[in-house]
Structure formats: structure tokens, C-alpha cells
Design a protein around this motif. Structure first.
Motif, PDB file in Angstrom:
ATOM      1  N   THR A  55      -5.639  -1.391  -6.646  1.00  0.00           N
ATOM      2  CA  THR A  55      -6.840  -0.797  -6.064  1.00  0.00           C
ATOM      3  C   THR A  55      -6.489   0.597  -5.588  1.00  0.00           C
ATOM      4  O   THR A  55      -5.358   0.866  -5.198  1.00  0.00           O
ATOM      5  CB  THR A  55      -7.407  -1.632  -4.894  1.00  0.00           C
ATOM      6  OG1 THR A  55      -6.454  -1.655  -3.825  1.00  0.00           O
ATOM      7  CG2 THR A  55      -7.735  -3.039  -5.321  1.00  0.00           C
ATOM      8  N   SER A  56      -7.460   1.471  -5.632  1.00  0.00           N
ATOM      9  CA  SER A  56      -7.250   2.847  -5.214  1.00  0.00           C
ATOM     10  C   SER A  56      -8.267   3.194  -4.144  1.00  0.00           C
ATOM     11  O   SER A  56      -9.466   3.214  -4.419  1.00  0.00           O
ATOM     12  CB  SER A  56      -7.406   3.783  -6.412  1.00  0.00           C
ATOM     13  OG  SER A  56      -7.290   5.119  -6.003  1.00  0.00           O
ATOM     14  N   ILE A  75      -0.324   7.115  -9.306  1.00  0.00           N
ATOM     15  CA  ILE A  75      -1.332   6.356 -10.053  1.00  0.00           C
ATOM     16  C   ILE A  75      -0.756   5.904 -11.393  1.00  0.00           C
ATOM     17  O   ILE A  75      -0.918   4.755 -11.795  1.00  0.00           O
ATOM     18  CB  ILE A  75      -2.619   7.187 -10.255  1.00  0.00           C
ATOM     19  CG1 ILE A  75      -3.343   7.352  -8.927  1.00  0.00           C
ATOM     20  CG2 ILE A  75      -3.534   6.557 -11.303  1.00  0.00           C
ATOM     21  CD1 ILE A  75      -4.498   8.341  -8.955  1.00  0.00           C
ATOM     22  N   CYS A 109       0.850  -1.186   0.000  1.00  0.00           N
ATOM     23  CA  CYS A 109       0.000   0.000   0.000  1.00  0.00           C
ATOM     24  C   CYS A 109       0.889   1.241   0.000  1.00  0.00           C
ATOM     25  O   CYS A 109       1.735   1.408   0.873  1.00  0.00           O
ATOM     26  CB  CYS A 109      -0.896  -0.007   1.232  1.00  0.00           C
ATOM     27  SG  CYS A 109      -1.906   1.479   1.386  1.00  0.00           S
ATOM     28  N   ARG A 111       0.052  12.041  -5.905  1.00  0.00           N
ATOM     29  CA  ARG A 111      -0.992  11.054  -6.217  1.00  0.00           C
ATOM     30  C   ARG A 111      -1.115  10.783  -7.723  1.00  0.00           C
ATOM     31  O   ARG A 111      -1.114   9.620  -8.128  1.00  0.00           O
ATOM     32  CB  ARG A 111      -2.322  11.462  -5.617  1.00  0.00           C
ATOM     33  CG  ARG A 111      -3.401  10.396  -5.844  1.00  0.00           C
ATOM     34  CD  ARG A 111      -4.569  10.593  -4.909  1.00  0.00           C
ATOM     35  NE  ARG A 111      -5.618   9.627  -5.166  1.00  0.00           N
ATOM     36  CZ  ARG A 111      -5.607   8.356  -4.749  1.00  0.00           C
ATOM     37  NH1 ARG A 111      -4.591   7.917  -4.057  1.00  0.00           N
ATOM     38  NH2 ARG A 111      -6.607   7.552  -5.029  1.00  0.00           N
ATOM     39  N   ARG A 151      -4.753   6.326  -0.889  1.00  0.00           N
ATOM     40  CA  ARG A 151      -3.952   5.104  -0.887  1.00  0.00           C
ATOM     41  C   ARG A 151      -4.068   4.384  -2.225  1.00  0.00           C
ATOM     42  O   ARG A 151      -5.137   4.349  -2.822  1.00  0.00           O
ATOM     43  CB  ARG A 151      -4.423   4.146   0.207  1.00  0.00           C
ATOM     44  CG  ARG A 151      -4.322   4.721   1.588  1.00  0.00           C
ATOM     45  CD  ARG A 151      -5.025   3.818   2.594  1.00  0.00           C
ATOM     46  NE  ARG A 151      -5.115   4.460   3.880  1.00  0.00           N
ATOM     47  CZ  ARG A 151      -4.261   4.257   4.869  1.00  0.00           C
ATOM     48  NH1 ARG A 151      -3.285   3.407   4.731  1.00  0.00           N
ATOM     49  NH2 ARG A 151      -4.400   4.899   6.006  1.00  0.00           N
ATOM     50  N   LEU A 152      -2.962   3.799  -2.652  1.00  0.00           N
ATOM     51  CA  LEU A 152      -2.929   2.924  -3.824  1.00  0.00           C
ATOM     52  C   LEU A 152      -2.341   1.610  -3.352  1.00  0.00           C
ATOM     53  O   LEU A 152      -1.309   1.597  -2.688  1.00  0.00           O
ATOM     54  CB  LEU A 152      -2.031   3.491  -4.916  1.00  0.00           C
ATOM     55  CG  LEU A 152      -2.415   4.826  -5.522  1.00  0.00           C
ATOM     56  CD1 LEU A 152      -1.304   5.315  -6.426  1.00  0.00           C
ATOM     57  CD2 LEU A 152      -3.696   4.671  -6.310  1.00  0.00           C
ATOM     58  N   THR A 203      -0.422   8.120  -0.530  1.00  0.00           N
ATOM     59  CA  THR A 203      -0.069   9.316  -1.291  1.00  0.00           C
ATOM     60  C   THR A 203      -0.622  10.583  -0.669  1.00  0.00           C
ATOM     61  O   THR A 203      -0.189  11.675  -0.989  1.00  0.00           O
ATOM     62  CB  THR A 203      -0.620   9.224  -2.728  1.00  0.00           C
ATOM     63  OG1 THR A 203      -2.038   9.163  -2.668  1.00  0.00           O
ATOM     64  CG2 THR A 203      -0.057   8.020  -3.456  1.00  0.00           C
TER      65      THR A 203
END
Length: 93
Positions: free
Chosen positions: A69-70, A54, A34, A50, A75-76, A37
């Protein structure tokens, strides 16, 4: 799950951290990583980390066949092993 907080870094350093982590990700024993950002609230103008994260994480996930997943909390998450990843990340109960 490994959590890496990027939101206090500058864009260049955050990008390096993402790329290095992605290179060694499969050698670690984590099911997912994880990247935090933030949401760009401290940025003057618009968010910088961010959008970069991404793009970079998305490219890496696509190349390596990982799921991305975002989260809405800045968080990414890349899922390396869906069977072992926490339900909060995979949305499975």
C-alpha cells in the motif's frame, strides 16, 4: 507495525535498508512494515528515494506475495499478515 524512516538517508543506503529488512521480514513478528520515504520536498529537482523505494518494495512484495500500500504521506507499507495488520493500513474496519 514496524516503521522505518528512510527520508534522511541517501538513495544507496535506503535501498540497502529496504532489501535487508525485506530479507528478514518473515522472521520478525510484525504484521506489516512501513517505509517512510518522505515526499521529496527537500530534494533538488525531484524526489529520489520515493521512486526507488516504490520500485524495490514493489518487486519484493510481488516476489513474496505481500500486499503493498502507498500512503499519501510519503509512506509505503508491505503487509505480511493482513489479519493482524492495523485497520489504518488494510483499510478495513
Amino acid at each position: 507495525m514496524l516503521v522505518i524512516d528512510l527520508h534522511e538517508l541517501n538513495v544507496k543506503l535506503a535501498k540497502q535498508v529496504i532489501k535487508k529488512t525485506s530479507q528478514i521480514a518473515t522472521s520478525m513478528e510484525y504484521a506489516c512494515i512501513c517505509f517512510v520515504t518522505g515526499q521529496g520536498n527537500k530534494s533538488q529537482g525531484k524526489a529520489k528515494i520515493r521512486p526507488m523505494a516504490i520500485e524495490v518494495v514493489g518487486e519484493v512484495a510481488l516476489k513474496k506475495g505481500w500486499k503493498l500500500t502507498s500512503g499519501t504521506q510519503g509512506r509505503l507499507t508491505i503487509i505480511l499478515d493482513e489479519e493482524r495488520a492495523p485497520a489504518v493500513v488494510t483499510s478495513k474496519l
